[in-house]
Design a protein around this motif. Structure first.
Motif, PDB file in Angstrom:
ATOM      1  N   ALA A 162      33.827  18.949  -7.619  1.00  0.00           N
ATOM      2  CA  ALA A 162      32.889  19.029  -8.744  1.00  0.00           C
ATOM      3  C   ALA A 162      33.611  19.682  -9.917  1.00  0.00           C
ATOM      4  O   ALA A 162      33.921  20.876  -9.880  1.00  0.00           O
ATOM      5  CB  ALA A 162      31.657  19.823  -8.346  1.00  0.00           C
ATOM      6  N   PHE A 216      32.172  13.984  -9.761  1.00  0.00           N
ATOM      7  CA  PHE A 216      31.223  14.872 -10.439  1.00  0.00           C
ATOM      8  C   PHE A 216      31.928  15.455 -11.648  1.00  0.00           C
ATOM      9  O   PHE A 216      32.958  16.110 -11.529  1.00  0.00           O
ATOM     10  CB  PHE A 216      30.759  16.001  -9.517  1.00  0.00           C
ATOM     11  CG  PHE A 216      29.758  16.943 -10.163  1.00  0.00           C
ATOM     12  CD1 PHE A 216      28.408  16.826  -9.892  1.00  0.00           C
ATOM     13  CD2 PHE A 216      30.171  17.944 -11.040  1.00  0.00           C
ATOM     14  CE1 PHE A 216      27.487  17.682 -10.491  1.00  0.00           C
ATOM     15  CE2 PHE A 216      29.266  18.793 -11.649  1.00  0.00           C
ATOM     16  CZ  PHE A 216      27.911  18.662 -11.367  1.00  0.00           C
ATOM     17  N   ASP A 246      27.625  12.072 -11.509  1.00  0.00           N
ATOM     18  CA  ASP A 246      27.425  12.665 -10.178  1.00  0.00           C
ATOM     19  C   ASP A 246      27.136  11.541  -9.188  1.00  0.00           C
ATOM     20  O   ASP A 246      26.017  11.041  -9.118  1.00  0.00           O
ATOM     21  CB  ASP A 246      26.264  13.661 -10.213  1.00  0.00           C
ATOM     22  CG  ASP A 246      26.076  14.384  -8.883  1.00  0.00           C
ATOM     23  OD1 ASP A 246      26.829  14.122  -7.939  1.00  0.00           O
ATOM     24  OD2 ASP A 246      25.149  15.225  -8.810  1.00  0.00           O
ATOM     25  N   VAL A 290      25.282  17.683 -16.751  1.00  0.00           N
ATOM     26  CA  VAL A 290      25.889  16.846 -15.716  1.00  0.00           C
ATOM     27  C   VAL A 290      26.035  15.425 -16.263  1.00  0.00           C
ATOM     28  O   VAL A 290      25.041  14.728 -16.494  1.00  0.00           O
ATOM     29  CB  VAL A 290      25.057  16.840 -14.426  1.00  0.00           C
ATOM     30  CG1 VAL A 290      25.692  15.919 -13.377  1.00  0.00           C
ATOM     31  CG2 VAL A 290      24.923  18.262 -13.875  1.00  0.00           C
ATOM     32  N   ALA A 319      26.849  21.519  -9.597  1.00  0.00           N
ATOM     33  CA  ALA A 319      28.215  21.342  -9.095  1.00  0.00           C
ATOM     34  C   ALA A 319      28.305  21.775  -7.638  1.00  0.00           C
ATOM     35  O   ALA A 319      28.941  21.111  -6.807  1.00  0.00           O
ATOM     36  CB  ALA A 319      29.195  22.143  -9.947  1.00  0.00           C
ATOM     37  N   HIS A 374      26.838  19.289  -5.180  1.00  0.00           N
ATOM     38  CA  HIS A 374      27.626  18.071  -4.997  1.00  0.00           C
ATOM     39  C   HIS A 374      28.625  18.262  -3.867  1.00  0.00           C
ATOM     40  O   HIS A 374      29.332  19.264  -3.802  1.00  0.00           O
ATOM     41  CB  HIS A 374      28.368  17.738  -6.290  1.00  0.00           C
ATOM     42  CG  HIS A 374      29.256  16.541  -6.189  1.00  0.00           C
ATOM     43  ND1 HIS A 374      28.804  15.254  -6.403  1.00  0.00           N
ATOM     44  CD2 HIS A 374      30.579  16.442  -5.894  1.00  0.00           C
ATOM     45  CE1 HIS A 374      29.816  14.411  -6.245  1.00  0.00           C
ATOM     46  NE2 HIS A 374      30.893  15.105  -5.936  1.00  0.00           N
TER      47      HIS A 374
END
Length: 338
Positions: A197, A172, A299, A296, A190, A193
């Motif tokens: 992250a 991530f 991911d 992002v 984050a 995840h």
């Protein structure tokens, strides 16, 4: 591991009685408030939350969050965070570091916490300077940066934290900046995840590197120079008049004009957060000919370090009874008399 039990809190519940000691106008204030606003929205519990930091301006963070916290030693916050998470995997661990703390003396530790995929949120504040120790150039300072340690301008090529994270096997990777209204959304992603992250946050150092990021942050520059990425959406910027496409001949990214909103005709890429190859290209896009990629970027979860390690430990203990006396008496033993 069990899912985090959500509770109801407010921003005030995450504020401490400590005086916040950053320079007036420091970008860290904005990041602190963004985190304190985000934690209640996550349903986070102060008694189950730990902030771990190293050394630097950013590393004062744990003092200002009403939760458990460790202000550790220079560059070693990932080692402490790993121990905390292994001792109690149910804790929600946030790791706070800076471009000097995390990319220089702590580069080795940052690499391994990402590679191992410890389930933690890693926030790297990047102001491209050593602020706490009076303005020396840092690993992320741009070529030509004038500082007390580089009076004629730095000749070092800067490290790219997000490229570093991807190169270390990060699953991530995201970017934002201190005063962005989108920072809380990035932090939420984050937190959602499962694994390490990594979030790079561009942060304005008002004293030693003021307005360093104005070329893409300042009003009047943002629309044309920020590419906010959203999974499943085309990579558009400059109010939708430009986009990012793939040059089929060179297999590199390029900026294309978008006429009448027809991004498909311009072959603009649709962002896929699981596409690692494109993620590498996005974090290395040179600013100027390209906008700054934010949001992002990548991911794609995989099993976490603590799940794998503790699962292995549980398997090793299956069918066995803990007996310390038997362990001590195993093999050759002797008794020392008077």
């Amino acid at each position: 591991m069990n899912e985090m039990t959500k509770i109801t809190t407010t921003l005030k519940d995450w504020e401490t009685d400590q005086e916040v000691r950053w320079c007036p106008g420091c970008g860290d204030y904005a990041i602190l408030k963004a985190v304190q606003r985000t934690l209640p929205e996550l349903g986070a519990d102060p008694s189950n939350t730990v902030f771990v930091s190293g050394i630097g301006c950013s590393s004062r963070f744990p003092y200002y969050i009403e939760s458990y916290g460790f202000h550790t030693i220079h560059g070693r916050a990932p080692a402490f965070a790993t121990g905390i998470k292994l001792a109690n995997p149910e804790l929600d661990v946030w790791l706070i570091t800076g471009d000097g703390d995390g990319m220089s003396i702590g580069g080795n530790h940052t690499m391994h916490v990402i590679r191992r995929n410890l389930n933690t949120q890693i926030m790297l504040f990047n102001n491209e300077i050593y602020g706490l120790t009076k303005g020396q150039f840092s690993p992320t300072s741009r070529v030509g940066t004038s500082s007390p340690s580089t009076p004629m301008g730095s000749v070092d090529r800067p490290a790219l934290p997000c490229a570093f994270a991807l190169g270390a096997g990060g699953r991530f990777v995201a970017r934002a900046y201190d005063v962005s209204k989108n920072l809380p959304a990035v932090l939420k992603a984050a937190h959602a995840h499962k694994g390490a992250a990594f979030v790079e946050i561009f942060q304005n150092c008002i004293v030693y590197n003021k307005d360093r990021f104005d070329d893409f942050v300042a009003k009047g520059n943002a629309d044309a120079n920020q590419l906010w990425l959203e999974n499943g959406e085309p990579m558009l910027f400059n109010k939708g008049t430009q986009g990012i496409a793939l040059d089929q001949e060179t297999l590199t990214l390029k900026v294309v004009d978008v006429a009448d909103g027809d991004w498909q005709a311009a072959d603009v890429i649709v962002h896929d957060v699981t596409n690692r190859s494109v993620a590498h290209m996005l974090v290395e896009m040179p600013f100027g000919p390209f906008p700054m990629a934010l949001g992002v970027i990548y991911d794609d979860p995989r099993p976490t370090y603590e799940e794998s390690l503790l699962g292995q430990d549980a398997k090793a203990r299956e069918g066995k009874v803990a007996d310390l006396s038997k362990l001590l008496a195993k093999g050759q033993t002797w008794t020392v008399g008077e």
